[in-house]
Design a protein around this motif. Sequence first.
Motif, PDB file in Angstrom:
ATOM      1  N   LEU A  36     -28.097 -83.323  40.324  1.00 22.93           N
ATOM      2  CA  LEU A  36     -27.885 -84.457  41.237  1.00 22.93           C
ATOM      3  C   LEU A  36     -26.847 -84.115  42.296  1.00 22.93           C
ATOM      4  O   LEU A  36     -26.996 -84.470  43.480  1.00 22.93           O
ATOM      5  CB  LEU A  36     -27.445 -85.693  40.446  1.00 22.93           C
ATOM      6  N   PHE A  37     -25.791 -83.424  41.887  1.00 30.08           N
ATOM      7  CA  PHE A  37     -24.768 -83.017  42.856  1.00 30.08           C
ATOM      8  C   PHE A  37     -25.349 -82.066  43.890  1.00 30.08           C
ATOM      9  O   PHE A  37     -25.096 -82.207  45.092  1.00 30.08           O
ATOM     10  CB  PHE A  37     -23.599 -82.347  42.125  1.00 30.08           C
ATOM     11  N   ALA A  38     -26.139 -81.093  43.423  1.00 32.19           N
ATOM     12  CA  ALA A  38     -26.733 -80.136  44.359  1.00 32.19           C
ATOM     13  C   ALA A  38     -27.680 -80.835  45.331  1.00 32.19           C
ATOM     14  O   ALA A  38     -27.692 -80.533  46.529  1.00 32.19           O
ATOM     15  CB  ALA A  38     -27.473 -79.051  43.579  1.00 32.19           C
ATOM     16  N   ALA A  39     -28.468 -81.798  44.824  1.00 30.31           N
ATOM     17  CA  ALA A  39     -29.406 -82.521  45.695  1.00 30.31           C
ATOM     18  C   ALA A  39     -28.674 -83.373  46.718  1.00 30.31           C
ATOM     19  O   ALA A  39     -29.119 -83.519  47.863  1.00 30.31           O
ATOM     20  CB  ALA A  39     -30.322 -83.389  44.847  1.00 30.31           C
ATOM     21  N   SER A  40     -27.515 -83.937  46.343  1.00 26.99           N
ATOM     22  CA  SER A  40     -26.776 -84.787  47.275  1.00 26.99           C
ATOM     23  C   SER A  40     -26.153 -83.994  48.420  1.00 26.99           C
ATOM     24  O   SER A  40     -25.758 -84.580  49.433  1.00 26.99           O
ATOM     25  CB  SER A  40     -25.673 -85.541  46.522  1.00 26.99           C
ATOM     26  N   ALA A  41     -26.059 -82.668  48.255  1.00 29.35           N
ATOM     27  CA  ALA A  41     -25.460 -81.845  49.306  1.00 29.35           C
ATOM     28  C   ALA A  41     -26.475 -81.424  50.363  1.00 29.35           C
ATOM     29  O   ALA A  41     -26.146 -80.689  51.296  1.00 29.35           O
ATOM     30  CB  ALA A  41     -24.836 -80.589  48.679  1.00 29.35           C
ATOM     31  N   GLN A  42     -27.708 -81.894  50.232  1.00 28.11           N
ATOM     32  CA  GLN A  42     -28.754 -81.488  51.173  1.00 28.11           C
ATOM     33  C   GLN A  42     -28.582 -82.162  52.527  1.00 28.11           C
ATOM     34  O   GLN A  42     -28.322 -83.353  52.625  1.00 28.11           O
ATOM     35  CB  GLN A  42     -30.121 -81.844  50.581  1.00 28.11           C
ATOM     36  N   ARG A  43     -28.705 -81.352  53.596  1.00 25.12           N
ATOM     37  CA  ARG A  43     -28.672 -81.882  54.959  1.00 25.12           C
ATOM     38  C   ARG A  43     -30.063 -81.763  55.574  1.00 25.12           C
ATOM     39  O   ARG A  43     -30.893 -80.998  55.110  1.00 25.12           O
ATOM     40  CB  ARG A  43     -27.694 -81.081  55.827  1.00 25.12           C
ATOM     41  N   THR A  44     -30.322 -82.538  56.589  1.00 24.13           N
ATOM     42  CA  THR A  44     -31.597 -82.447  57.308  1.00 24.13           C
ATOM     43  C   THR A  44     -31.333 -82.315  58.799  1.00 24.13           C
ATOM     44  O   THR A  44     -30.323 -82.793  59.318  1.00 24.13           O
ATOM     45  CB  THR A  44     -32.463 -83.700  57.070  1.00 24.13           C
ATOM     46  N   PRO A  86     -35.218 -79.806  55.820  1.00 22.83           N
ATOM     47  CA  PRO A  86     -34.057 -79.901  54.929  1.00 22.83           C
ATOM     48  C   PRO A  86     -33.316 -78.563  54.868  1.00 22.83           C
ATOM     49  O   PRO A  86     -33.902 -77.499  55.067  1.00 22.83           O
ATOM     50  CB  PRO A  86     -34.679 -80.245  53.580  1.00 22.83           C
ATOM     51  N   HIS A  87     -32.023 -78.649  54.569  1.00 21.53           N
ATOM     52  CA  HIS A  87     -31.229 -77.420  54.468  1.00 21.53           C
ATOM     53  C   HIS A  87     -30.069 -77.640  53.497  1.00 21.53           C
ATOM     54  O   HIS A  87     -29.447 -78.695  53.483  1.00 21.53           O
ATOM     55  CB  HIS A  87     -30.680 -77.017  55.830  1.00 21.53           C
ATOM     56  N   GLN A  88     -29.839 -76.650  52.679  1.00 20.89           N
ATOM     57  CA  GLN A  88     -28.734 -76.678  51.716  1.00 20.89           C
ATOM     58  C   GLN A  88     -28.110 -75.294  51.655  1.00 20.89           C
ATOM     59  O   GLN A  88     -28.799 -74.312  51.414  1.00 20.89           O
ATOM     60  CB  GLN A  88     -29.254 -77.024  50.315  1.00 20.89           C
ATOM     61  N   LEU A 148     -17.064 -70.264  55.302  1.00 23.32           N
ATOM     62  CA  LEU A 148     -18.517 -70.200  55.481  1.00 23.32           C
ATOM     63  C   LEU A 148     -19.115 -71.544  55.888  1.00 23.32           C
ATOM     64  O   LEU A 148     -20.307 -71.616  56.203  1.00 23.32           O
ATOM     65  CB  LEU A 148     -19.179 -69.732  54.185  1.00 23.32           C
ATOM     66  N   ARG A 149     -18.322 -72.607  55.837  1.00 22.15           N
ATOM     67  CA  ARG A 149     -18.775 -73.958  56.187  1.00 22.15           C
ATOM     68  C   ARG A 149     -20.020 -74.360  55.386  1.00 22.15           C
ATOM     69  O   ARG A 149     -21.032 -74.800  55.932  1.00 22.15           O
ATOM     70  CB  ARG A 149     -19.042 -74.080  57.688  1.00 22.15           C
ATOM     71  N   VAL A 150     -19.935 -74.190  54.082  1.00 24.10           N
ATOM     72  CA  VAL A 150     -21.059 -74.543  53.208  1.00 24.10           C
ATOM     73  C   VAL A 150     -21.156 -76.057  53.065  1.00 24.10           C
ATOM     74  O   VAL A 150     -20.218 -76.796  53.398  1.00 24.10           O
ATOM     75  CB  VAL A 150     -20.884 -73.880  51.821  1.00 24.10           C
ATOM     76  N   ASP A 151     -22.286 -76.510  52.553  1.00 27.43           N
ATOM     77  CA  ASP A 151     -22.499 -77.949  52.357  1.00 27.43           C
ATOM     78  C   ASP A 151     -21.825 -78.457  51.086  1.00 27.43           C
ATOM     79  O   ASP A 151     -21.511 -79.639  50.969  1.00 27.43           O
ATOM     80  CB  ASP A 151     -23.999 -78.253  52.298  1.00 27.43           C
ATOM     81  N   ALA A 152     -21.631 -77.572  50.105  1.00 33.24           N
ATOM     82  CA  ALA A 152     -20.985 -77.956  48.851  1.00 33.24           C
ATOM     83  C   ALA A 152     -20.566 -76.696  48.113  1.00 33.24           C
ATOM     84  O   ALA A 152     -21.050 -75.599  48.397  1.00 33.24           O
ATOM     85  CB  ALA A 152     -21.922 -78.792  47.983  1.00 33.24           C
ATOM     86  N   THR A 153     -19.667 -76.878  47.160  1.00 35.27           N
ATOM     87  CA  THR A 153     -19.203 -75.774  46.325  1.00 35.27           C
ATOM     88  C   THR A 153     -19.319 -76.176  44.864  1.00 35.27           C
ATOM     89  O   THR A 153     -18.935 -77.281  44.481  1.00 35.27           O
ATOM     90  CB  THR A 153     -17.733 -75.413  46.628  1.00 35.27           C
ATOM     91  N   PRO A 193     -17.808 -81.141  49.610  1.00 42.24           N
ATOM     92  CA  PRO A 193     -17.735 -81.631  48.236  1.00 42.24           C
ATOM     93  C   PRO A 193     -17.641 -80.471  47.237  1.00 42.24           C
ATOM     94  O   PRO A 193     -18.318 -79.445  47.392  1.00 42.24           O
ATOM     95  CB  PRO A 193     -19.043 -82.406  48.069  1.00 42.24           C
ATOM     96  N   LEU A 194     -16.826 -80.669  46.218  1.00 37.51           N
ATOM     97  CA  LEU A 194     -16.580 -79.620  45.231  1.00 37.51           C
ATOM     98  C   LEU A 194     -16.841 -80.169  43.831  1.00 37.51           C
ATOM     99  O   LEU A 194     -16.361 -81.242  43.469  1.00 37.51           O
ATOM    100  CB  LEU A 194     -15.133 -79.136  45.332  1.00 37.51           C
TER     101      LEU A 194
END
Length: 388
Positions: free
Chosen positions: A225-233, A256-258, A333-338, A356-357
Amino acid sequence: MLKEPFYGHYLSSFHKATQQHSDTNPPLLEIKPIGNSDIQISYCQQQWQTLSDDLALGALKHEALHLVLGHVFLRSAYSDSARFDLAADLVVNQYLSAEQLAPDAVSLAAVNHWLEALGRPSLEANRELDYYYQALPPSSQQPQCPGVGQSGQGHGSWNRLSTQSQAQQSLVRQQLESKLLQSAQRTEVSNAQSRGLLPAMVLAAVEEALSRRRPVVNWRRLLRLFAASAQRTFVKNTLRRPSKRYGTTPGTKIQPHQHILVAVDTSASVDDQQLQIFFEEMHHIWRAGAQLTVVECDTKINRQYAYQGKPPEAVVGRGGTDFNAAIDTANRLRVDATIYFTDGEAPAPEVRPRAPLLWLIHGLRSDDSAHSLSHCGRVIPMATDPHR
């Protein structure tokens, strides 16, 4: 309460009563069930009044240790009751000071001296009840053992506990567990200074009780769920699909992009089995379409690579633990989540995460670790059972 506060708080929660015995030589203290779910400690008033403060404290502590370690439920499970009594008293008497032991009390030193005279190997210190039971000779050979006459006094009433129905035993165990945790909380057993005053067996009993009270979470589901919430479009132009509004090309497509940074703690305290479980779950996130950058780190970044569907044969590191390097890399790296897989045994990071971490912690040893890490991310403990 002043000299041994943990045992003082623990014993203060029990019912007390004077013994109503017709025996000419009743036990000093006796543990027996009362009602459907509680324990009563009864005492022989005549004997009690003759004790010094140290001996009285030792007698109380002796009974408290039997209760904390669960000895009172086990007596009927052993065929040789006298040998069981000796083994149980050997366990708890090692945690009493010399001033707290009665002159005729059973002690490890005296038993070992007796065993050596019989040509039998000595017993190890600070071991569990079953070890001493298996190592001691049968009760038919025990009358010559020093202190055996004192051993087992008051244990006969334990059979009433061990022969209760499963439902009653469960209620009594729950009551004892509540008393134990309440005493641990009042004396701040989680505090390092307080922990140093209690034997390892007592601390293990407290930790086991705490683990049973912690809610079990499905860490796999929460991780996904955490990984899915970090998805950007983002919107992408495409010639394959005309615009629905205008009927012209190019049309638009939602893409979509993660990009998730996965920090893997490769310090010496993280075992290979937990690493394998973690990489298996990370593979599911990758198959769902996430771009994963893996950093293997202990006190520094040891290796960095893009995950391509195959876990590494071995990880690099096995040093100490420092969280700052991995979080700094994620910010750069400006990632969407860690997602940080670790045992949590290190100071909280000084670098603040920009994305988000999630802390995925295996083998969580204390609530202090979880609390310190929760200030900069969400903490999820991994269940010991890999299927949870």
